[in-house]
Every structure is written in C-alpha cells, then in structure tokens.
Design an enzyme around this catalytic site. Structure first.
Site, PDB file in Angstrom:
ATOM      1  N   TYR A 142       0.818  -1.213   0.000  1.00  0.00           N
ATOM      2  CA  TYR A 142       0.000   0.000   0.000  1.00  0.00           C
ATOM      3  C   TYR A 142       0.854   1.267   0.000  1.00  0.00           C
ATOM      4  O   TYR A 142       0.351   2.358  -0.243  1.00  0.00           O
ATOM      5  CB  TYR A 142      -0.946   0.031   1.217  1.00  0.00           C
ATOM      6  N   LYS A 191       3.754 -15.204   3.485  1.00  0.00           N
ATOM      7  CA  LYS A 191       3.654 -16.050   2.290  1.00  0.00           C
ATOM      8  C   LYS A 191       5.091 -16.374   1.884  1.00  0.00           C
ATOM      9  O   LYS A 191       5.542 -16.081   0.760  1.00  0.00           O
ATOM     10  CB  LYS A 191       2.883 -15.286   1.203  1.00  0.00           C
ATOM     11  N   ASP A 223      -2.691 -18.097   3.232  1.00  0.00           N
ATOM     12  CA  ASP A 223      -3.852 -18.826   2.687  1.00  0.00           C
ATOM     13  C   ASP A 223      -4.401 -19.809   3.717  1.00  0.00           C
ATOM     14  O   ASP A 223      -5.613 -19.943   3.903  1.00  0.00           O
ATOM     15  CB  ASP A 223      -3.502 -19.520   1.351  1.00  0.00           C
ATOM     16  N   ASP A 247      -5.105  -6.434   6.343  1.00  0.00           N
ATOM     17  CA  ASP A 247      -6.329  -5.768   5.904  1.00  0.00           C
ATOM     18  C   ASP A 247      -7.409  -6.816   5.635  1.00  0.00           C
ATOM     19  O   ASP A 247      -8.550  -6.719   6.107  1.00  0.00           O
ATOM     20  CB  ASP A 247      -5.994  -4.987   4.617  1.00  0.00           C
ATOM     21  N   ASP A 251     -10.726  -8.200   8.362  1.00  0.00           N
ATOM     22  CA  ASP A 251     -12.148  -8.129   7.999  1.00  0.00           C
ATOM     23  C   ASP A 251     -12.803  -9.496   8.149  1.00  0.00           C
ATOM     24  O   ASP A 251     -13.940  -9.597   8.610  1.00  0.00           O
ATOM     25  CB  ASP A 251     -12.323  -7.635   6.552  1.00  0.00           C
TER      26      ASP A 251
END
Ligand code: NAD
Length: 356
Positions: A142, A191, A223, A247, A251
């Site tokens: 980001y 990852k 994952d 992020d 959620d």
C-alpha cells in the site's frame, strides 16, 4: 490523570457514535477523578466542504498536539467522485503517517450474548473466540512504488510490496508484547513460500522469538490462516502480519464476531499516542437517524485508556458495562434478534452509562 484528546467526529454516523463515546469517557473521568479535555478536529468529507481539503495542516496539528486521537468515521457518497488524493479517506492516511502509527491492533471477540450473530456453526465457536490481529500499517504494497504504464500491448500496472528489517522488527515487538499481555501465543502470518518480502519477515520474526521465550510462537501461511479462521478460530491468540494480509484477514476475523458495529481498533506508533476508531465506515444509509451502534466507538475509547493512558481498570470497567448491556438484552438494529429490546444509538449510550 489529565489528558488532551483530539476528537475527529468525521462524517455520517461519526457524530452520533463519537458523542456516545465521549459521554462514557466523561463518566469514567468523574468516577476515577481524571480530566479529559477534548479538541475538535475537522477532517474527512466535512473538512472538504469547509476548507476544500480532507486534512488541513492546522487540523492535523491539533492531533499532533494531543495525547491521543479518537475518530468516528469519514467518507460518504457525496465525495465518492473526487480524485484519490482529495477523498475523505486521505485524512486517515494523513493522520497515521504524521503520527507514525505503524501498528494496527484489532481485537475480534465474540460476546457470549451475541453468539447467535456469529455465522459459524455452534461446534466451531464452542471454545470461544477471542483474538487480536496486529497489522503493519504504513509499509508493504500500500506504500511501495506503484505505477500504471502504457505498454505496447495495452496498459501494465505494478505495485511493490516492500519491507525493511526495521519495519518488521518494530511491528514484531508490538506483537510479542501484546501476546505477553494476553494468553502468550503468537502466530506470524506470511507467504514465505513465494514472496521475498515474506522470507525477510520470517527471518526477523525468528530472530525476535529468541528474545521472547515466554511467548509460544508459530508461523502460518496466509492462505492457510484464512482457512483456519473459519475452521478453528479458537486456536488463535495474537496474529501478526503485514499490511495487505492484515487488511484482508482482519475483515474476515471481524465478520465471524457477527457485527461490524461491535469492533474497535487502535493504531499505535513508538510513543504512547495512538488513534482509536471503530472498524466500520460512516454508514451513510443510517446516518442522522440515531440508529447506529455506538459500541465499537465506546470500546475504542476503552482501548485508548488501556494502550495510551495505561488505565486497565478503567478499560475493563467500560468493557463490563458493554457486556452487561448486551447480557440484559439491549440491541441496536444491526445486532437485533428475536426477543431482544431494540434501542437507539443514544439509548444504548444511556444504558452503558447507567452500568458504569
Ligand atoms: P460501512 O462500514 O460504513 O457500512 C457497511 C454497512 O454496515 C452499512 O449497511 C451500515 O449501515 C452498517 N454499519 C456500519 N457501521 C454501523 C454501526 N456502527 N451501526 C450499525 N450499522 C453499521 O461501509 P461502506 O458502506 O462500505 O462505506 C461507507 C463510507 O464509509 C464510504 O465512504 C467509505 O469510504 C467510508 N469508510 C470509512 C472508514 C473509516 O472512516 N475508517 C472505513 C470504512 C469505510
């Protein structure tokens, strides 16, 4: 204690929910003999209307001059067509960056009284659900170099996920310290089977874990974590991860607690100052109707007492008052279910105040 709190009510339901949180803070001040002074900051869509920009310098300065920042929410359809750098959300990034808030702490806790709002099967949540996600907030994809290029075959775009050792280490320390204050278990999510930035992330985390032998540490691929959060969320205590993974996972974790109107968050930097806000947005569909759930904002104020003002007893007091309101059957529309008592935003504030 005497503290100066910058208050960004923002847009939409921001005004309604922040007003309830301030009533709760006032009650705590009265009960424990503290003084909280509030400084109004105009930021977000309302600042665009008033000053032509989402975060004017003098408004930002008020945040820099305060001991902490409490935020409602910013944004709304009125400003949706503005170009990226002029949108209300820029105000949030501006405050985070100016205050050096690199750690976002987001608890996901399923209140006993709200168990039937959880979309997971009863047997999955039997052991309870009480976890915290520590998300790196001002690095990664980001904030890395990004570009859309005109190439021969059409446009090409790229974003760069970039992390330095220093950035990983400072968020790692926040996570280990957070785990120490809780059940002492930390899962670092990356990852590392694919990404170089994740391999560096893991290397730094492993170095740190030797400094925190009392914390039970493990690695998990992102994952797999997404899957485990709905398969067996009770296994997690503290999760630490980079900006984009955090992020998405936070959620997911908030959804399994049933309502977006219940979850607080805090963003912290090197010092004790932080920014505290509910995870939801400005809910334009119910703004101005006294229907919003103020609990996420009230719990954000409680987090401020714990993390910025080192007042765990006062924080616990607010959490207990919220839990009692729910146990007594009071619900705003977003968490309403059969047989419960529907109340407005300000009535929920009244009930929580009475419990204090
Ligand atoms: P939202 O979170 O505002 O609303 C999603 C849904 O949840 C709506 O139906 C809303 O009514 C409901 N809801 C949210 N908070 C609630 C509460 N406290 N009580 C009861 N119901 C609640 O998300 P959205 O609709 O995608 O976004 C609306 C605006 O908010 C957009 O402009 C968006 O950019 C902005 N936004 C701001 C923030 C922030 O300020 N931190 C975060 C997310 C979105």
């Amino acid at each position: 204690m005497e503290k100066k709190i910058a208050v960004i009510r923002g847009d939409g339901i921001g005004v309604e929910i922040v007003n309830q949180a301030l009533r709760v803070l006032d009650k705590i001040a009265e009960k424990y003999g503290h003084t909280f002074r509030y400084v109004d900051v105009t930021a977000g869509g309302c600042a665009i209307d008033a000053f032509g920009e989402p975060l004017p310098e003098k408004e930002l300065q008020k945040c820099l001059d305060s001991d902490s920042v409490l935020l409602g929410a910013v944004g709304g359809p009125k400003w949706d067509t503005l170009e990226g750098s002029q949108r209300p959300e820029r105000a949030l990034l501006g405050v985070r960056q100016a205050l050096g808030l690199f750690a976002n702490i987001r608890p996901s806790c399923l209140f006993k009284a709200l168990e039937n709002a959880c979309p997971l099967k009863q047997e999955i949540i039997e052991g309870g659900l009480d976890l915290v996600i520590v998300r790196e907030l001002i690095g990664g994809a980001y904030f890395g170099k990004r570009e859309i290029l005109q190439t021969e075959g059409g446009k090409t775009a790229y974003d760069t996920m970039i992390y330095s050792e220093m950035e990983v280490e400072r968020i790692g320390r926040v996570a280990f310290e957070t785990a120490r204050k809780r059940r002492g278990k930390l899962t670092s999510v990356d990852k590392a089977n694919v990404l170089e930035s994740s391999r560096l992330w893991r290397e730094v985390m492993h170095r740190l874990k030797d400094e925190y032998p009392d914390v039970e540490y493990s690695d998990m691929l992102v994952d797999n974590t997404a899957m485990q959060l709905v398969r067996n969320p009770g296994q997690f205590d503290v999760i630490v991860t980079e900006n984009m993974f955090g992020d998405i996972l936070s959620d997911e974790a908030s959804m399994i607690t049933g309502s977006i109107g219940m979850i607080p968050s805090s963003s912290l930097g090197e010092g004790s100052r932080g920014m505290y806000e509910p995870i939801h947005g400005s809910a334009p569909d119910i703004a101005g109707q006294n229907k919003a759930n103020p609990i996420a904002t009230i719990l954000s104020a409680a987090m401020m007492l714990l993390y910025s003002f080192d007042a765990p007893q006062e924080c616990r007091d607010i959490e207990n008052a919220v839990e009692k309101a729910l146990a007594d059957g009071y619900r705003t529309g977003d968490i309403m279910s059969e047989g419960k008592k529907l109340v407005s935003c300000s009535e929920m504030g009244d009930i929580i105040l009475a419990n204090l």
